[in-house]
Scaffold this motif. Structure first.
Motif, PDB file in Angstrom:
ATOM      1  N   GLY A 126       0.822  -1.204   0.000  1.00  0.00           N
ATOM      2  CA  GLY A 126       0.000   0.000   0.000  1.00  0.00           C
ATOM      3  C   GLY A 126       0.854   1.252   0.000  1.00  0.00           C
ATOM      4  O   GLY A 126       1.958   1.274   0.551  1.00  0.00           O
ATOM      5  N   THR A 127       0.361   2.304  -0.619  1.00  0.00           N
ATOM      6  CA  THR A 127       1.086   3.568  -0.760  1.00  0.00           C
ATOM      7  C   THR A 127       0.286   4.697  -0.143  1.00  0.00           C
ATOM      8  O   THR A 127      -0.916   4.822  -0.373  1.00  0.00           O
ATOM      9  CB  THR A 127       1.346   3.889  -2.236  1.00  0.00           C
ATOM     10  N   ALA A 128       0.982   5.540   0.658  1.00  0.00           N
ATOM     11  CA  ALA A 128       0.364   6.744   1.230  1.00  0.00           C
ATOM     12  C   ALA A 128       1.322   7.910   1.004  1.00  0.00           C
ATOM     13  O   ALA A 128       2.516   7.815   1.333  1.00  0.00           O
ATOM     14  CB  ALA A 128       0.075   6.560   2.709  1.00  0.00           C
ATOM     15  N   PHE A 129       0.847   9.018   0.431  1.00  0.00           N
ATOM     16  CA  PHE A 129       1.659  10.192   0.132  1.00  0.00           C
ATOM     17  C   PHE A 129       1.372  11.297   1.154  1.00  0.00           C
ATOM     18  O   PHE A 129       0.224  11.499   1.565  1.00  0.00           O
ATOM     19  CB  PHE A 129       1.371  10.706  -1.278  1.00  0.00           C
ATOM     20  N   ASP A 137       6.464  -7.334   6.493  1.00  0.00           N
ATOM     21  CA  ASP A 137       7.448  -7.421   5.413  1.00  0.00           C
ATOM     22  C   ASP A 137       7.996  -6.051   5.017  1.00  0.00           C
ATOM     23  O   ASP A 137       9.116  -5.685   5.371  1.00  0.00           O
ATOM     24  CB  ASP A 137       6.809  -8.109   4.203  1.00  0.00           C
ATOM     25  N   VAL A 138       7.224  -5.269   4.269  1.00  0.00           N
ATOM     26  CA  VAL A 138       7.735  -4.021   3.679  1.00  0.00           C
ATOM     27  C   VAL A 138       7.262  -2.827   4.493  1.00  0.00           C
ATOM     28  O   VAL A 138       6.082  -2.714   4.826  1.00  0.00           O
ATOM     29  CB  VAL A 138       7.250  -3.873   2.214  1.00  0.00           C
ATOM     30  N   LEU A 197       5.440   3.356   2.130  1.00  0.00           N
ATOM     31  CA  LEU A 197       5.073   2.042   1.612  1.00  0.00           C
ATOM     32  C   LEU A 197       4.968   1.054   2.765  1.00  0.00           C
ATOM     33  O   LEU A 197       5.837   1.009   3.641  1.00  0.00           O
ATOM     34  CB  LEU A 197       6.120   1.535   0.605  1.00  0.00           C
ATOM     35  N   ALA A 198       3.892   0.246   2.737  1.00  0.00           N
ATOM     36  CA  ALA A 198       3.715  -0.811   3.741  1.00  0.00           C
ATOM     37  C   ALA A 198       2.933  -1.949   3.109  1.00  0.00           C
ATOM     38  O   ALA A 198       1.975  -1.712   2.375  1.00  0.00           O
ATOM     39  CB  ALA A 198       2.986  -0.280   4.970  1.00  0.00           C
ATOM     40  N   SER A 199       3.334  -3.175   3.382  1.00  0.00           N
ATOM     41  CA  SER A 199       2.704  -4.343   2.762  1.00  0.00           C
ATOM     42  C   SER A 199       1.632  -4.919   3.675  1.00  0.00           C
ATOM     43  O   SER A 199       1.684  -4.780   4.899  1.00  0.00           O
ATOM     44  CB  SER A 199       3.747  -5.414   2.440  1.00  0.00           C
ATOM     45  N   ALA A 200       0.653  -5.588   3.045  1.00  0.00           N
ATOM     46  CA  ALA A 200      -0.442  -6.234   3.777  1.00  0.00           C
ATOM     47  C   ALA A 200      -0.789  -7.535   3.091  1.00  0.00           C
ATOM     48  O   ALA A 200      -0.374  -7.795   1.951  1.00  0.00           O
ATOM     49  CB  ALA A 200      -1.662  -5.314   3.859  1.00  0.00           C
ATOM     50  N   ARG A 201      -1.586  -8.354   3.776  1.00  0.00           N
ATOM     51  CA  ARG A 201      -1.835  -9.709   3.280  1.00  0.00           C
ATOM     52  C   ARG A 201      -2.863  -9.770   2.158  1.00  0.00           C
ATOM     53  O   ARG A 201      -2.990 -10.779   1.490  1.00  0.00           O
ATOM     54  CB  ARG A 201      -2.287 -10.608   4.426  1.00  0.00           C
ATOM     55  N   SER A 202      -3.641  -8.705   1.934  1.00  0.00           N
ATOM     56  CA  SER A 202      -4.632  -8.699   0.868  1.00  0.00           C
ATOM     57  C   SER A 202      -4.941  -7.256   0.499  1.00  0.00           C
ATOM     58  O   SER A 202      -4.582  -6.316   1.220  1.00  0.00           O
ATOM     59  CB  SER A 202      -5.911  -9.438   1.285  1.00  0.00           C
ATOM     60  N   ALA A 203      -5.650  -7.091  -0.626  1.00  0.00           N
ATOM     61  CA  ALA A 203      -5.962  -5.752  -1.111  1.00  0.00           C
ATOM     62  C   ALA A 203      -6.843  -4.969  -0.136  1.00  0.00           C
ATOM     63  O   ALA A 203      -6.558  -3.804   0.156  1.00  0.00           O
ATOM     64  CB  ALA A 203      -6.611  -5.847  -2.491  1.00  0.00           C
ATOM     65  N   PRO A 204      -7.949  -5.525   0.379  1.00  0.00           N
ATOM     66  CA  PRO A 204      -8.757  -4.753   1.335  1.00  0.00           C
ATOM     67  C   PRO A 204      -7.983  -4.367   2.594  1.00  0.00           C
ATOM     68  O   PRO A 204      -8.141  -3.260   3.114  1.00  0.00           O
ATOM     69  CB  PRO A 204      -9.918  -5.704   1.664  1.00  0.00           C
TER      70      PRO A 204
END
Length: 381
Positions: free
Chosen positions: A270-273, A302-303, A321-328
């Motif tokens: 996921g991306t947040a600006f 992870d990220v 940037l931060a990773s998650a286990r699914s899109a929702p």
């Protein structure tokens, strides 16, 4: 005609001559009633034997027998009516017509029986995969393949069954042959009319084999984000984020570019600006960002990266940037990062908030030419 049927017909006619006072229609009705009852009893016996045979078999065979109960009864009764019509004292012409209709129904029932076997196989195959688990990539893969191939197989089975059934009726068979032979243009028009259906069927087979999409995949189509809810033999239903449904033909996913966020796995970054002032302490913001991400239950561990990605004439652009286990989950994580990092800047790091700067010439109380004057101070009245 088999010799057994001929001998049975002679016995029925000889029996009828002993009861000449009975009208012909009554004899025909009694014969049909006897054979329908015999078919019902035969079904009871056959079904009981089949149940006993598959009692120790696996669930698939037991399910097939249970699903075939009604269809097997219809088949046996059709056969009984056919034999009853043949041996009854009915005139040859109507007897032949009734047998043609019974043969037509018999073939349709066989197709119905085959469809039930196909459904049972699909159910047993999908029971091995659970789509409700977190990592459901393999389950969604098999679910998509099975559903599409099942629907395509049903369409083909329906066409073959109806075609074979119609071939048993001479009038329809001769009509089809003469139509194709004398009016080839009609065949061309029919082919053009069926082209979209055939195109989507071929696209369905391609999707089942190559799997550019699967059930529950997160996709972006027509600038809308959603999940693949259903894949039929001709179209795909995408459940959009606001619960609307977008229906697209199967050929769309073969001929049109689209985004699939869960093609290989469900994990996403996921991306947040953020836009901060030039004097913003990036190190403090990065520490706060990492603390927010590590404390979140949505992060998959992870990220996690914060970088200054752009410098404009007024602010710095910071990308998180931060990773998650699914899109929702990734969407919710992005929202959480925005909320908490913004609260941190507001409460503990106000120097990171964007500001406008005005410059006055040295030794002057007025701003330089072209500069914007600050607003007048508020004086309580």
């Amino acid at each position: 005609m088999p010799p057994e049927i001929i001998a049975l017909t002679r016995h029925v006619r000889a029996l009828w001559h002993r009861f000449e006072w009975l009208p012909e229609w009554a004899v025909i009705g009694l014969v049909l009633l006897v054979f329908v009852g015999g078919g019902w009893l035969t079904h009871k016996f056959v079904f009981g034997v089949l149940r006993r045979i598959v009692r120790d078999k696996d669930v698939f065979w037991r399910g097939v027998v249970e699903r075939a109960r009604v269809k097997l009864r219809v088949l046996i009764i059709i056969m009984g009516v056919g034999i009853g019509v043949t041996v009854s004292p009915m005139d040859p012409a109507p007897s032949q017509d009734i047998r043609d209709v019974l043969l037509f129904l018999f073939i349709l029932t066989l197709g119905w029986l085959a469809s039930g076997v196909l459904d049972m196989w699909s159910v047993m195959h999908l029971k091995r995969y659970n789509v409700a688990v977190e990592d459901n990539l393999l389950a969604r893969k098999h679910l998509t393949q099975t559903r599409i191939l099942q629907r395509v197989a049903k369409v083909i089975l329906f066409i073959v069954t109806v075609g074979l059934a119609l071939m048993t009726i001479s009038g329809f068979r001769q009509w089809g042959v003469s139509l194709l032979a004398s009016a080839g243009v009609v065949g061309i028009i029919a082919g053009l009319a069926l082209q979209p259906i055939l195109t989507n069927m071929v696209a369905g087979i391609q999707i089942a084999l190559t799997q550019p999409i699967r059930i529950d995949d997160a996709v972006i189509v027509e600038k809308e984000w959603g999940n693949v809810e259903e894949i039929t033999a001709t179209y795909v239903v995408v459940r959009l984020w606001d619960w609307r449904r977008m229906v697209l033909p199967l050929s769309y996913f073969i001929t049109t570019p689209f985004q699939n966020w869960t093609r290989e796995n469900a994990r996403l970054i996921g991306t947040a600006f953020f836009y901060v002032d030039y004097e913003a302490p990036i190190d403090r913001l990065r520490e706060a960002f990492e603390r927010i991400v590590k404390s979140s239950k949505l992060w998959d561990g992870d990220v996690q990266v914060m970088q200054v990605t752009d410098i404009t004439e007024r602010v710095l652009q910071v990308r998180c940037l931060a990773s998650a286990r699914s899109a929702p989950v990734a969407f919710d994580l992005r929202c959480e990062i925005r909320e908490k990092l913004m609260a941190f800047m507001r409460d503990e790091c106000r120097e990171a908030l964007p500001r406008d700067r005005l410059e006055w010439p040295q030794g002057s109380d007025k701003p330089a030419e072209g500069a914007v004057s600050p607003p007048a101070p508020f004086v309580p009245g």
